[in-house]
Design a protein around this motif. Sequence first.
Motif, PDB file in Angstrom:
ATOM      1  N   ARG A 111     -37.839  12.687  23.438  1.00 17.67           N
ATOM      2  CA  ARG A 111     -36.858  11.596  23.362  1.00 17.67           C
ATOM      3  C   ARG A 111     -36.143  11.656  22.024  1.00 17.67           C
ATOM      4  NH1 ARG A 111     -37.027   6.439  21.211  1.00 17.67           N
ATOM      5  NH2 ARG A 111     -35.725   4.870  22.222  1.00 17.67           N
ATOM      6  N   ILE A 112     -34.816  11.584  22.072  1.00 14.29           N
ATOM      7  CA  ILE A 112     -33.997  11.601  20.860  1.00 14.29           C
ATOM      8  C   ILE A 112     -33.270  10.270  20.758  1.00 14.29           C
ATOM      9  CG2 ILE A 112     -32.166  12.778  19.602  1.00 14.29           C
ATOM     10  CD1 ILE A 112     -32.695  15.237  21.376  1.00 14.29           C
ATOM     11  N   GLN A 113     -33.527   9.537  19.695  1.00 19.26           N
ATOM     12  CA  GLN A 113     -32.817   8.278  19.466  1.00 19.26           C
ATOM     13  C   GLN A 113     -31.560   8.571  18.662  1.00 19.26           C
ATOM     14  OE1 GLN A 113     -33.342   4.943  20.504  1.00 19.26           O
ATOM     15  NE2 GLN A 113     -31.258   4.911  19.690  1.00 19.26           N
ATOM     16  N   MET A 114     -30.419   8.413  19.303  1.00 24.25           N
ATOM     17  CA  MET A 114     -29.160   8.713  18.635  1.00 24.25           C
ATOM     18  C   MET A 114     -28.785   7.618  17.647  1.00 24.25           C
ATOM     19  SD  MET A 114     -28.222  11.652  19.662  1.00 24.25           S
ATOM     20  CE  MET A 114     -27.069  12.624  20.601  1.00 24.25           C
ATOM     21  N   THR A 115     -28.343   8.017  16.470  1.00 21.91           N
ATOM     22  CA  THR A 115     -27.862   7.102  15.435  1.00 21.91           C
ATOM     23  C   THR A 115     -26.641   7.737  14.780  1.00 21.91           C
ATOM     24  OG1 THR A 115     -29.344   8.103  13.795  1.00 21.91           O
ATOM     25  CG2 THR A 115     -30.148   6.141  14.963  1.00 21.91           C
TER      26      THR A 115
ATOM     27  N   VAL B  89     -31.839  11.475  25.808  1.00 23.00           N
ATOM     28  CA  VAL B  89     -30.966  11.171  24.679  1.00 23.00           C
ATOM     29  C   VAL B  89     -30.623   9.694  24.766  1.00 23.00           C
ATOM     30  CG1 VAL B  89     -28.816  11.751  23.509  1.00 23.00           C
ATOM     31  CG2 VAL B  89     -30.075  13.523  24.746  1.00 23.00           C
ATOM     32  N   ASP B  90     -31.323   8.898  23.986  1.00 21.51           N
ATOM     33  CA  ASP B  90     -31.183   7.440  24.074  1.00 21.51           C
ATOM     34  C   ASP B  90     -29.967   6.965  23.295  1.00 21.51           C
ATOM     35  OD1 ASP B  90     -32.021   5.122  25.176  1.00 21.51           O
ATOM     36  OD2 ASP B  90     -33.819   4.891  23.970  1.00 21.51           O
ATOM     37  N   GLU B  91     -29.143   6.144  23.950  1.00 25.42           N
ATOM     38  CA  GLU B  91     -27.928   5.587  23.354  1.00 25.42           C
ATOM     39  C   GLU B  91     -27.043   6.703  22.805  1.00 25.42           C
ATOM     40  OE1 GLU B  91     -28.795   1.247  21.735  1.00 25.42           O
ATOM     41  OE2 GLU B  91     -30.076   2.711  20.727  1.00 25.42           O
ATOM     42  N   ILE B  92     -26.642   7.606  23.689  1.00 23.42           N
ATOM     43  CA  ILE B  92     -25.884   8.783  23.295  1.00 23.42           C
ATOM     44  C   ILE B  92     -24.589   8.427  22.578  1.00 23.42           C
ATOM     45  CG2 ILE B  92     -24.759   8.929  25.570  1.00 23.42           C
ATOM     46  CD1 ILE B  92     -24.750  11.983  25.208  1.00 23.42           C
ATOM     47  N   ASN B  93     -23.989   7.299  22.942  1.00 20.49           N
ATOM     48  CA  ASN B  93     -22.718   6.938  22.323  1.00 20.49           C
ATOM     49  C   ASN B  93     -22.867   6.329  20.928  1.00 20.49           C
ATOM     50  OD1 ASN B  93     -23.942   4.770  23.556  1.00 20.49           O
ATOM     51  ND2 ASN B  93     -22.052   3.824  24.285  1.00 20.49           N
ATOM     52  N   ARG B  94     -24.080   6.285  20.395  1.00 24.73           N
ATOM     53  CA  ARG B  94     -24.262   5.829  19.012  1.00 24.73           C
ATOM     54  C   ARG B  94     -24.157   6.991  18.022  1.00 24.73           C
ATOM     55  NH1 ARG B  94     -25.196   0.974  17.570  1.00 24.73           N
ATOM     56  NH2 ARG B  94     -25.922  -0.620  19.005  1.00 24.73           N
ATOM     57  N   ALA B  95     -24.231   8.228  18.520  1.00 25.17           N
ATOM     58  CA  ALA B  95     -24.117   9.388  17.645  1.00 25.17           C
ATOM     59  C   ALA B  95     -22.646   9.740  17.425  1.00 25.17           C
ATOM     60  CB  ALA B  95     -24.858  10.573  18.244  1.00 25.17           C
ATOM     61  N   SER B  96     -22.364  10.399  16.313  1.00 27.41           N
ATOM     62  CA  SER B  96     -20.997  10.805  16.003  1.00 27.41           C
ATOM     63  C   SER B  96     -20.542  11.897  16.962  1.00 27.41           C
ATOM     64  CB  SER B  96     -20.921  11.321  14.565  1.00 27.41           C
ATOM     65  OG  SER B  96     -21.659  12.525  14.435  1.00 27.41           O
ATOM     66  N   PRO B  97     -19.233  12.086  17.117  1.00 27.48           N
ATOM     67  CA  PRO B  97     -18.736  13.146  18.002  1.00 27.48           C
ATOM     68  C   PRO B  97     -19.282  14.526  17.627  1.00 27.48           C
ATOM     69  CG  PRO B  97     -16.954  11.648  17.443  1.00 27.48           C
ATOM     70  CD  PRO B  97     -18.139  11.239  16.610  1.00 27.48           C
ATOM     71  N   LYS B  98     -19.465  14.796  16.337  1.00 25.15           N
ATOM     72  CA  LYS B  98     -20.002  16.091  15.905  1.00 25.15           C
ATOM     73  C   LYS B  98     -21.408  16.302  16.451  1.00 25.15           C
ATOM     74  CE  LYS B  98     -20.994  18.828  11.755  1.00 25.15           C
ATOM     75  NZ  LYS B  98     -20.946  18.854  10.276  1.00 25.15           N
ATOM     76  N   THR B  99     -22.219  15.255  16.408  1.00 26.30           N
ATOM     77  CA  THR B  99     -23.587  15.362  16.910  1.00 26.30           C
ATOM     78  C   THR B  99     -23.601  15.413  18.427  1.00 26.30           C
ATOM     79  OG1 THR B  99     -24.395  14.170  14.971  1.00 26.30           O
ATOM     80  CG2 THR B  99     -25.872  14.315  16.854  1.00 26.30           C
TER      81      THR B  99
ATOM     82  N   GLN C 127     -26.770   4.977  27.987  1.00 24.89           N
ATOM     83  CA  GLN C 127     -25.809   4.223  27.197  1.00 24.89           C
ATOM     84  C   GLN C 127     -25.751   2.792  27.705  1.00 24.89           C
ATOM     85  OE1 GLN C 127     -21.912   5.989  27.426  1.00 24.89           O
ATOM     86  NE2 GLN C 127     -21.576   5.425  29.546  1.00 24.89           N
ATOM     87  N   ASN C 128     -25.465   1.902  26.781  1.00 19.72           N
ATOM     88  CA  ASN C 128     -25.359   0.473  27.074  1.00 19.72           C
ATOM     89  C   ASN C 128     -23.913   0.162  27.433  1.00 19.72           C
ATOM     90  OD1 ASN C 128     -25.194  -2.328  27.012  1.00 19.72           O
ATOM     91  ND2 ASN C 128     -26.663  -2.534  25.346  1.00 19.72           N
ATOM     92  N   PRO C 129     -23.645  -0.354  28.635  1.00 22.04           N
ATOM     93  CA  PRO C 129     -22.258  -0.565  29.063  1.00 22.04           C
ATOM     94  C   PRO C 129     -21.540  -1.703  28.357  1.00 22.04           C
ATOM     95  CG  PRO C 129     -23.756  -1.487  30.680  1.00 22.04           C
ATOM     96  CD  PRO C 129     -24.609  -0.776  29.666  1.00 22.04           C
ATOM     97  N   ILE C 130     -22.278  -2.575  27.649  1.00 22.03           N
ATOM     98  CA  ILE C 130     -21.628  -3.739  27.053  1.00 22.03           C
ATOM     99  C   ILE C 130     -21.398  -3.599  25.559  1.00 22.03           C
ATOM    100  CG2 ILE C 130     -22.573  -5.298  28.800  1.00 22.03           C
ATOM    101  CD1 ILE C 130     -24.601  -6.249  26.710  1.00 22.03           C
ATOM    102  N   GLU C 131     -21.904  -2.522  24.950  1.00 19.95           N
ATOM    103  CA  GLU C 131     -21.736  -2.352  23.510  1.00 19.95           C
ATOM    104  C   GLU C 131     -20.357  -1.782  23.198  1.00 19.95           C
ATOM    105  OE1 GLU C 131     -26.085  -1.671  21.529  1.00 19.95           O
ATOM    106  OE2 GLU C 131     -25.105   0.061  22.402  1.00 19.95           O
ATOM    107  N   VAL C 132     -19.693  -2.372  22.222  1.00 16.72           N
ATOM    108  CA  VAL C 132     -18.382  -1.881  21.800  1.00 16.72           C
ATOM    109  C   VAL C 132     -18.325  -1.648  20.295  1.00 16.72           C
ATOM    110  CG1 VAL C 132     -17.132  -2.940  23.708  1.00 16.72           C
ATOM    111  CG2 VAL C 132     -17.529  -4.278  21.641  1.00 16.72           C
ATOM    112  N   GLU C 133     -19.304  -2.137  19.556  1.00 16.96           N
ATOM    113  CA  GLU C 133     -19.320  -1.960  18.113  1.00 16.96           C
ATOM    114  C   GLU C 133     -20.353  -0.907  17.720  1.00 16.96           C
ATOM    115  OE1 GLU C 133     -19.866  -5.616  16.085  1.00 16.96           O
ATOM    116  OE2 GLU C 133     -18.123  -6.590  16.959  1.00 16.96           O
ATOM    117  N   GLY C 134     -19.988  -0.069  16.761  1.00 17.07           N
ATOM    118  CA  GLY C 134     -20.911   0.945  16.271  1.00 17.07           C
ATOM    119  C   GLY C 134     -21.189   2.055  17.261  1.00 17.07           C
TER     120      GLY C 134
END
Length: 312
Positions: free
Chosen positions: A69-73, A108-118, A150-157
Amino acid sequence: MVDVDYVKDVIKRILNEVGRVVVGKREEIKLIICALLAKGHVLVEGVPGVAKTLIVKALASVLDLEFKRIQMTPDLLPADIIGTYVYDPRSSSFYFRKGPIFANIVMVDEINRASPKTQSALLEAMQERSVTVEGVTFKLPEPFIVVATQNPIEVEGVFPLPEAQVDRFMVKVTLGYPTRDESVEILRRQDVIEDWPLRPIVSSNDVLKISGMIRNVYVSEDVMYYIVDLIEATRRHPYVRLGGSPRAAVALYLMSKAYALINGRDYVIPDDVKSVIFPVLSHRLILSREAELEGIDSRKIIEEVLRSVPVP
């Protein structure tokens, strides 16, 4: 050769074993299994707490596959995923330390929290099933699947996934809230879940064996044209800016074969295509501005497409 009775029995035992800790979600679990057998990847969407990680971890246990499991940040680097060369002072040389991407099931948990490069570090792994570091290519283990959440309701960060990456997910599985009775059953099973009673039903070799059977599942010319007509209909829809690509057609074709196989058939019928078309296409369609203003979503578009294309 396709041993449909063997496959149907194995899938039934897998679902029953996973069902010891996961309440409901059988159809969603079947879709993830189909993607694994079809050598695809899965995007799981759902609000926090709807058992996204639990389902994937349970499947890994029952299939006896290595799970990472990879926690994306935002500060995660590509090397944190694929690995890097490390200097060993004892041998005065560098050796490659593998990252968590080297597993059978990579969540890959919360994939949209990682930067585009990652995020881009996953592209080669997902498409080529290998990673390249310092000009050296390393093969990933088989079977291999990326399950990203990915969380469908998150828009920040968050960093929206580029379309090229979204298209590499064979299906998108949406997990909703459980029913009232399912919620009560979840409460009853808390002690069972903590004890984690799951046992392996099959081995990685069995998974590869079943996966290899997919190529022998028969698809008639009529059903092939039906798949292509459905994809082309999405491109012509007035509310769709970008419809299904050839990769979408291949994904629909392979998922239909996998779905037929796990349901005990060595041939595809139109109902198989209908059963997987929503998860295959829902994340791929780019709708027009007018569709957004009128509250029209991908599901409604696909429903209209299904009604407009004659069934063979």
